[in-house]
Design an enzyme around this catalytic site. Structure first.
Site, PDB file in Angstrom:
ATOM      1  N   ARG A   1      -7.104  -7.809   5.138  1.00 29.84           N
ATOM      2  CA  ARG A   1      -6.862  -9.288   5.125  1.00 29.84           C
ATOM      3  C   ARG A   1      -6.231  -9.005   6.326  1.00 29.84           C
ATOM      4  O   ARG A   1      -5.729  -8.666   7.547  1.00 29.84           O
ATOM      5  CB  ARG A   1      -5.702  -9.111   3.848  1.00 29.84           C
ATOM      6  CG  ARG A   1      -5.770  -8.526   2.698  1.00 29.84           C
ATOM      7  CD  ARG A   1      -4.511  -8.890   2.127  1.00 29.84           C
ATOM      8  NE  ARG A   1      -3.401  -7.990   1.946  1.00 29.84           N
ATOM      9  CZ  ARG A   1      -2.019  -8.133   2.416  1.00 29.84           C
ATOM     10  NH1 ARG A   1      -2.011  -9.662   1.945  1.00 29.84           N
ATOM     11  NH2 ARG A   1      -1.770  -7.579   2.969  1.00 29.84           N
TER      12      ARG A   1
ATOM     13  N   SER B   1      -4.207   2.046   7.533  1.00 31.75           N
ATOM     14  CA  SER B   1      -3.272   2.507   7.399  1.00 31.75           C
ATOM     15  C   SER B   1      -4.399   4.280   7.058  1.00 31.75           C
ATOM     16  O   SER B   1      -4.569   4.675   5.823  1.00 31.75           O
ATOM     17  CB  SER B   1      -3.256   1.907   5.348  1.00 31.75           C
ATOM     18  OG  SER B   1      -2.485   1.166   6.323  1.00 31.75           O
TER      19      SER B   1
ATOM     20  N   ASP C   1       2.610   1.913   6.825  1.00 34.71           N
ATOM     21  CA  ASP C   1       2.319   0.027   6.235  1.00 34.71           C
ATOM     22  C   ASP C   1       3.825   0.373   4.861  1.00 34.71           C
ATOM     23  O   ASP C   1       4.697  -0.123   4.666  1.00 34.71           O
ATOM     24  CB  ASP C   1       2.050   0.128   4.333  1.00 34.71           C
ATOM     25  CG  ASP C   1       1.451   2.040   4.132  1.00 34.71           C
ATOM     26  OD1 ASP C   1       2.363   3.076   4.188  1.00 34.71           O
ATOM     27  OD2 ASP C   1       0.703   2.418   2.985  1.00 34.71           O
TER      28      ASP C   1
END
Length: 922
Positions: free
Chosen positions: A546, A607, A661
């Site tokens: 994203r 991540s 995250d």
């Protein structure tokens, strides 16, 4: 006059529907803890939680207390589906004075009967479980503990009411030195009726007793001492009416049990004691009630119980004789004598073939001289009274069936109903009316009526056998699940070990050997609400990624985002191709958002395993999740992204933070709560971060302020410190993972593994014949077939067990109700352990923060994300409760994160830029 009497004794279908509705209302009142004390239909829990499954076997004793005798039986079940139980019995007449004497004398007499019975059959000295049939109203606390509420049926023994009758009998048996005899179950006759009808391979979940029950003739196949035995005398056991049914335990609020089934003893004989049946009572019913020993009580029983039907008919005949509609040629004064007309005579009179003859003989025996017309009219009145009793019973039964159908959320209920009592056995039409009217009043239910065989003897043995089977299974289940059930001491030890590993991870010399890595993130502040401006965020954690723009204004935080796909060919090509593709997507997004003319700071959630060397510098240690782009491992990912931007001549990009995250989650929640200094992820994986004092971070230079530490706590225990927490099931799961022996803590907690732990437990239960009847379950052998999302669904509060069955059905697992309850328990055990272990880790974190700051009480907020925490119905509750228990000096608030990996990354960038010069034009 006769037509008026018959009309008064006829209850129209509309009225029966009303009676059904009132019964339903009375049942709900009895089930509710709030209204139970005022309820007439008591809905008493029996603590019988299952029906027979045919595997029951062994020697069982039964003692039945009847109105004038005690019946003792030894029943041997062979585990053959309960088709051919072997029975020995003896009946002992009870002296009349015992019924009104001391309670101790009554129970001593019963115990003496047991001793004499056992002496006569050469009973072995091994343990003999005993079921006690005690046909009086009791407040049952357990299957083997029940306090007498009140005597009835001519009994009035002193010092018994309010006391545990099971203990009274056990004490009396012990006085007889029968120490091998254990009273394990107490029940009433209605429950026994249900249990006998569950023995033919199809469960019976409802029972109905109407009128006098009798100890039966011994059916073929029952034996005494190896020889075929003639039947015992047929002796009455009860003359009232009652019902019971299997309800969802959670709906029986007076019981402590909350899962599975619970047989409810309705005690419906008292229905109408509040006046709710006054509109159907005739003058004859009122006369019967006034002459009874308990006026105003047991109103429903006085309409349908065999003890009263003869009396209703007697009063109807007396009234008709007074009106000269009957016995005009003779005096009918004899009809004023109570109990001159017995129910057995009534049943003979309404017989189609011999009825008229029986009517004449019965009336002539009373000194009456009936005409043919008198006999015909008496037969009509008898049929009307008995038919009304059947119709009212049908209304009650329809209420039970509709309640079962509604509570189980079924479109159609198909159920077996065990029936006993002389009205049902003695008058064929009674059963026909009961069946047909029930069908009309509860059309959504299909009920099959099954005649009971010795509900008080054989049925009591079945209750006892089922109780023993369930107790044995419970012991095995508890033994199997015991290693997963952590004590307070276990959790305190995990908390202490986590604290120890945290200290090792923070130390410069000890970090390399610590299982909890305690990685510095170079995030040295949390949001304070003054952050302003526009920031880009990039969230890369898989083949979908994203791009976001986060606008922070005085009015709040506003986010716009778009998802992009990275083709597999790109993820497995070169690093340049991968990061060029990412830049192309960022350019596309900025163009759509009209951001091409600005240079915006970017927070990069990456991540994959990295070694962070600064807030904007993170070296990739290895690819995971199917990525294998060359030229990236060992490189600074922020630099790789920046170089791709230069290649694409995209100058409006400045990477200011590379974010994990978990840190993003903390920052995301920190924007709304300045006390948020901990981040927690409990989803597919698990991790935590928190704000540590810089002086304690030995792996980074500097003493002032605080830095967020990425704990990487999923690896806690990789050094063996949690080996005794690991069960055989955990080891089976670990052995099949791609990183055997690694991420040990994560494998106890996170969603990726819980379903597999449950699957291995279920396989063990099947192997031990405790689940799915021990039948092989090929589908259950398939790895990852039991997904963690099933745990969340199965544990939803109030989820009907048929829905659990449906989930298991999708896995090709044919689950009974009991199987579903057990699967639910396994899921609850595994998820509870996960929540408790997570809480123990978090307790170590908050206690360390409190100690660091020298506080007597720490107030802190945890930003939390992850599907297990958010979607599981109980995980968060168990986590918070356990944390409160383990860290009572810390007040911890949990806030669910909104887009920690996107919005959180932007907030890290915003905090880094806070106080710096505003970002201007290129």
């Amino acid at each position: 006059q006769v037509q008026r009497a018959l009309l008064a004794l006829t209850v129209p279908l509309e009225t029966l529907q009303t009676v059904k509705g009132r019964m339903l209302q009375a049942m709900r009142k009895g089930l509710s803890r709030q209204t139970h004390a005022q309820a007439n239909v008591r809905m008493l829990p029996t603590y019988i939680c299952s029906t027979p499954d045919g595997t029951e076997k062994g020697d069982l004793l039964v003692v039945e207390l009847c109105q004038s005798h005690v019946r003792t039986l030894r029943v041997t079940l062979l585990g053959d589906g309960n088709q051919s139980p072997q029975v020995m019995y003896k009946i002992f007449d009870m002296p009349r004075d015992i019924m009104q004497g001391k309670g101790e004398a009554l129970f001593d007499f019963i115990a003496q009967c047991v001793r004499q019975f056992l002496a006569g059959i050469s009973s072995p000295q091994h343990r003999l479980p005993l079921g006690f049939v005690f046909p009086f109203s009791c407040r049952q606390i357990r299957l083997d503990k029940a306090e007498l509420i009140s005597w009835s049926k001519g009994f009035s023994c002193s010092d018994v009411e309010g006391k545990d009758v099971v203990q009274l009998l056990q004490s009396a048996i012990n006085k007889q030195e029968l120490y091998h005899v254990d009273v394990v179950a107490l029940m009433n006759d209605t429950v026994g009726t249900m249990m006998t009808c569950s023995m033919e391979g199809k469960p019976c979940e409802v029972a109905l007793v109407v009128g006098e029950q009798r100890a039966p003739r011994v059916p073929a196949g029952w034996v005494l001492g190896g020889l075929r035995q003639c039947s015992p005398p047929s002796l009455p056991t009860d003359t009232g009416t009652n019902s019971c049914f299997m309800a969802k335990a959670q709906q029986v609020e007076m019981a402590e049990e909350t899962s599975g089934w619970m047989c409810v003893n309705t005690e419906w004989g008292c229905f109408g004691d509040d006046g709710s049946l006054s509109d159907i009572l005739t003058p004859y019913d009122q006369c019967v009630d006034q002459e009874s020993s308990n006026p105003g009580e047991k109103r429903f029983e006085k309409l349908v119980g065999s003890l009263y039907l003869g009396e209703i008919i007697r009063h109807a005949l007396t009234a008709l004789a007074a009106e000269k509609a009957l016995f005009t040629g003779s005096s009918a004064a004899v009809l004023r004598t109570k109990d001159v007309l017995k129910t057995q005579q009534v049943l003979e009179i309404i017989d189609n073939e011999e009825g008229m003859t029986k009517a004449r003989r019965t009336l002539e025996a009373l000194g009456l001289r009936p005409s043919e017309r008198d006999c015909c009219r008496v037969q009509q009145i008898c049929r009307a009274v008995v038919s009304r009793a059947a119709a009212l019973c049908a209304a009650g039964l329809a209420a039970i069936l509709s309640h079962m159908c509604q509570s189980r959320e079924l479109e159609r209920l198909v159920v077996n109903v065990g029936v006993d009592g002389e009205l049902y056995r003695g008058y064929t039409r009674f059963g026909e009316i009961l069946q047909s009217v029930t069908g009309l009043l509860a059309p959504e239910c299909t009920a099959t009526l099954l005649p009971s065989v010795d509900g008080t003897g054989r049925g009591a043995a079945m209750v006892t056998a089922v109780a023993l089977r369930l107790a044995a299974q419970r012991r095995e289940v508890d033994q199997l699940l015991a290693p997963l059930r952590l004590s307070r001491t276990d959790l305190e030890r995990v908390q202490a070990l986590m604290r120890q590993e945290m200290e090792l991870g923070l130390g410069r010399e000890t970090n390399a050997n610590a299982s909890v890595r305690m990685l510095p993130t170079y995030v040295c502040g949390t949001p304070n609400g003054t952050e302003r401006g526009e920031f880009l965020a990039l969230d890369l954690g898989g083949t979908n990624f994203r791009v976001l723009v986060v606008r922070m204004t005085q009015d709040g935080i506003h986010v716009a985002s778009e998802s992009y796909v990275i083709p597999t060919a790109v993820t497995q090509s070169t690093g340049e191709a991968l990061f060029d593709h990412i830049i192309e997507c960022i350019v596309d997004f900025q163009g759509k958002q009209n951001l091409m003319e600005q240079v915006l700071p970017l927070g990069f959630t990456f991540s994959f395993p990295c070694q962070q060397l600064g807030l904007d510098k993170a070296v990739l240690l290895s690819w995971t999740k199917g990525f294998s782009a060359s030229g990236c491992v060992g490189q600074d990912v922020a630099q790789l992204l920046q170089e791709a931007a230069q290649r694409k001549q995209h100058l409006g990009l400045k990477v200011v933070a590379v974010v994990n995250d978990t840190v993003g989650t903390m920052m995301s929640c920190g924007s709304g709560d300045p006390k948020c200094e901990i981040g927690l992820i409990v989803g597919t994986g698990t991790n935590a971060c928190y704000m540590e004092e810089m002086k304690n971070v030995g792996t980074v230079e500097g003493e002032q302020g605080r830095m967020c530490i990425n704990m990487e706590w999923g690896a806690f225990g990789d050094n063996g410190c949690l080996d005794d927490i690991f069960t055989d099931f955990d080891r089976l799961v670990d052995e099949k993972t791609i990183n055997v022996g690694k991420q040990r803590f994560e494998k106890l907690i996170s969603g990726m593994y819980l379903g597999e732990i449950v699957r291995h437990i279920l396989l063990a239960l099947v192997e031990k014949q405790l689940l799915f009847h021990g039948k092989p379950c090929p589908k259950l052998q398939t790895r990852d077939i039991f997904q963690t999302k099933f745990l969340s669904t199965i544990e939803i509060d109030g989820l009907a067990l048929r829905q659990v069955q449906a989930i298991l059905q999708d896995l090709e697992l044919q689950a009974s109700f009991e199987d579903s309850v057990l699967v639910q328990e396994v899921c609850q055990t595994v998820s509870l352990r996960a929540a408790q272990l997570c809480a123990a880790g978090l307790a170590a974190v908050v206690e360390k923060m409190r100690d660091n700051r020298g506080l007597s009480q720490l107030v802190v907020t945890v930003g939390v994300d992850g599907t297990l925490y958010k979607m599981h119905p109980r995980f968060s509750q168990h986590l918070q409760q356990t944390l409160q228990d383990l860290a009572p000096n810390c007040t911890v608030t949990f806030v669910e994160s909104e887009d920690g990996s996107g919005k959180g990354a932007a907030l890290v960038a915003a905090v880094a830029c806070r106080g710096a010069e505003p970002w201007g034009q290129p």
